[in-house]
Design a protein around this motif. Sequence first.
Motif, mmCIF file in Angstrom:
data_model
loop_
_atom_site.group_PDB
_atom_site.id
_atom_site.type_symbol
_atom_site.label_atom_id
_atom_site.label_comp_id
_atom_site.label_asym_id
_atom_site.label_seq_id
_atom_site.Cartn_x
_atom_site.Cartn_y
_atom_site.Cartn_z
ATOM 1 N N TRP A 1 -41.891 -11.343 13.498
ATOM 2 C CA TRP A 1 -41.783 -10.231 12.554
ATOM 3 C C TRP A 1 -43.004 -10.097 11.660
ATOM 4 C CZ3 TRP A 1 -39.028 -14.712 12.687
ATOM 5 C CH2 TRP A 1 -39.044 -15.549 11.590
ATOM 6 N N HIS B 1 -36.715 -12.787 16.298
ATOM 7 C CA HIS B 1 -35.697 -12.333 15.350
ATOM 8 C C HIS B 1 -34.875 -11.244 16.044
ATOM 9 C CE1 HIS B 1 -34.076 -12.203 11.382
ATOM 10 N NE2 HIS B 1 -35.151 -12.690 10.788
ATOM 11 N N TRP C 1 -34.128 -7.292 16.190
ATOM 12 C CA TRP C 1 -35.450 -6.660 16.211
ATOM 13 C C TRP C 1 -36.175 -6.883 17.542
ATOM 14 C CZ3 TRP C 1 -36.896 -9.311 10.952
ATOM 15 C CH2 TRP C 1 -36.260 -8.644 9.895
ATOM 16 N N ASN D 1 -33.849 -16.334 15.421
ATOM 17 C CA ASN D 1 -33.264 -15.998 14.124
ATOM 18 C C ASN D 1 -32.246 -14.876 14.275
ATOM 19 O OD1 ASN D 1 -35.400 -17.202 11.878
ATOM 20 N ND2 ASN D 1 -36.343 -16.700 13.837
ATOM 21 N N PHE E 1 -28.352 -9.440 7.705
ATOM 22 C CA PHE E 1 -28.661 -8.983 6.350
ATOM 23 C C PHE E 1 -28.947 -7.490 6.304
ATOM 24 C CE2 PHE E 1 -33.124 -9.224 7.468
ATOM 25 C CZ PHE E 1 -33.271 -10.403 8.189
ATOM 26 N N TRP F 1 -30.128 -17.359 8.320
ATOM 27 C CA TRP F 1 -30.271 -17.042 6.895
ATOM 28 C C TRP F 1 -29.384 -15.833 6.614
ATOM 29 C CZ3 TRP F 1 -32.148 -12.476 4.544
ATOM 30 C CH2 TRP F 1 -32.049 -12.515 3.143
ATOM 31 N N GLU G 1 -30.787 -21.963 6.470
ATOM 32 C CA GLU G 1 -31.889 -21.644 5.563
ATOM 33 C C GLU G 1 -31.328 -21.205 4.215
ATOM 34 O OE1 GLU G 1 -34.456 -18.614 7.124
ATOM 35 O OE2 GLU G 1 -35.835 -18.688 5.420
ATOM 36 N N LYS H 1 -31.751 -19.877 0.199
ATOM 37 C CA LYS H 1 -32.663 -19.034 -0.605
ATOM 38 C C LYS H 1 -31.991 -18.746 -1.931
ATOM 39 C CE LYS H 1 -34.346 -14.294 -0.387
ATOM 40 N NZ LYS H 1 -35.204 -13.327 0.306
ATOM 41 N N ASP I 1 -37.616 -23.006 3.503
ATOM 42 C CA ASP I 1 -38.609 -21.937 3.399
ATOM 43 C C ASP I 1 -39.269 -22.137 2.034
ATOM 44 O OD1 ASP I 1 -39.736 -19.406 2.556
ATOM 45 O OD2 ASP I 1 -38.726 -18.459 4.241
ATOM 46 N N HIS J 1 -38.390 -20.038 -1.106
ATOM 47 C CA HIS J 1 -36.989 -19.771 -1.447
ATOM 48 C C HIS J 1 -36.453 -20.620 -2.594
ATOM 49 C CE1 HIS J 1 -35.862 -17.634 2.586
ATOM 50 N NE2 HIS J 1 -36.904 -17.119 1.979
ATOM 51 N N HIS K 1 -40.051 -22.981 7.073
ATOM 52 C CA HIS K 1 -40.723 -21.688 7.111
ATOM 53 C C HIS K 1 -41.854 -21.804 6.107
ATOM 54 C CE1 HIS K 1 -37.430 -18.825 8.865
ATOM 55 N NE2 HIS K 1 -38.014 -19.595 9.773
ATOM 56 N N ASP L 1 -39.591 -15.064 -3.326
ATOM 57 C CA ASP L 1 -39.765 -15.025 -1.874
ATOM 58 C C ASP L 1 -40.941 -14.108 -1.543
ATOM 59 O OD1 ASP L 1 -39.243 -15.410 0.799
ATOM 60 O OD2 ASP L 1 -37.612 -13.954 0.890
ATOM 61 N N ASP M 1 -43.433 -18.151 8.054
ATOM 62 C CA ASP M 1 -42.598 -16.982 7.744
ATOM 63 C C ASP M 1 -43.295 -16.236 6.619
ATOM 64 O OD1 ASP M 1 -40.779 -15.064 7.143
ATOM 65 O OD2 ASP M 1 -39.195 -16.410 6.466
ATOM 66 N N ILE N 1 -39.890 -7.297 7.800
ATOM 67 C CA ILE N 1 -39.623 -7.371 6.370
ATOM 68 C C ILE N 1 -40.115 -6.108 5.689
ATOM 69 C CG2 ILE N 1 -39.861 -8.826 4.346
ATOM 70 C CD1 ILE N 1 -40.864 -10.999 6.337
#
Length: 438
Positions: A60, A104, A107, A131, A135, A183, A223, A225, A258, A261, A285, A293, A334, A437
């Motif tokens: 990504w 991911h 995607w 991944n 979300f 995540w 993961e 965060k 990560d 996070h 990550h 983040d 990441d 993202i």
Amino acid sequence: MSEIKNPVLDAGQVAEQNAKVQANLQADYEALGGVLSRRGVDIDKLTALAATFAVALPSWAAGTGGTRFARFAGKGEPRGVFEKMEDCGVVHQLTRVTPAVSLHFPWDKTDDASALKEVANGYGLGFDAVNSNTFQDQVGQEHTYKYGSLSAQSGAARAQAVQHNIECIELGKKLGSKALTVWVGDGANFPGQNNLRGSLERYLDSMKDIYGALPDDWNVFIEHKLFEPAFYATVIADWGTSFAAAQQLGPKAKCLVDLGHHAPNTNIEMIVARLAQFGKLGGFHFNDSKYGDDDLDSGSINPFQLFLVFNELADAAERAKSDNSGFNPAYMLDQSHNVTDPIESLMSSAVEVQRAFIQAALVDRNALRAFQESNDVLQAAQTLKAAYRTDVSAILATARVRAGGAADPVAAYRASGYREKVTVARPPKAGASSSGIV
Ligand code: RM4
Ligand code: MN
Ligand code: MN
């Protein structure tokens, strides 16, 4: 590391670029070799160690990222997973430290996993952890994740999220992945919105179903965060919750750190030490951050922190070697590149992470132990600083050149004209999955 059968860039041109700087590199390498030998360190051994290092690329991050406010698209962005692999192929060809990609879904979903695998293998790339994404809602999705996914109040939304994760495992199996990273942004934006304990109970129930679908030789990485998008209370907000969840689920569940996070000033290297001590450090990550983040390039803000993380990893690896317990966390980048060329950022970040790895290998652990035992605080701190201050650039460049990569990856990339070429070859396409993202 698997060879590159089908290099994206002209290998002759890379060699030509290397030839231009070879004499200077040789001189720098010899000078550094002299400095290190006075410390009892064999530079060639370190260079060989550098060649063993690998960090996976996030698919990504090949496209230009964005913020909550806007995304300024870059030129020649990849418009799908095959073009993302091509860009990752460039990164690996020049750096020789990124032999795997972390995909991911949805995607990067493809109907032709074997074609994707073949193309990737040609570039010398395999697949690291896959991944899942619960979300955001996807087109045509039946149940919304607006109020959560694995921890949602709605049983139907939870079941759908579990199903998606199982589908990710299935896709990953076809590609040769060995781990699923989960995540979730689940949490609450207002006090009272969720029962704090009930949310975690529902999350754990969902994760048990996902865990049950893991093949024997797979791991699931949890993961954590701190916040965002849930601004009041996030279900998996910290390493403690992540650790407790991994304990509850079983040996295949581990924690993923990560770097971005955590709250500012959190002692991340200590988290790493704790997770390693209790056998739950699944992977990383890597990125850098000033406030949250931020997903900035690795080592761009706080390279000393990155070094201290690798110092703990070196300590954990040494302990694992002496008791034969095996220690092999997954290293992945990441990042989100908003103002730089993603390929350049990925290359320099991969090299920065490798730099921290080699600097940590330079720490004189026997001296450090002795200073710790005698409470010589100043010299203990200086022992770490001595390693951190050592400029190991010539080692990294030599390792790259010996492996067929570029002495100066960014210069070689710019000289190749790759970005200009893909700008023409990849006109913007409606609905293309350019970046994750946004
Ligand atoms: C999240 C988190 C995840 C990544 C997404 C795109 O903040 O870091 O690892 O999958 O961003
Ligand atoms: Mn991440
Ligand atoms: Mn993140």
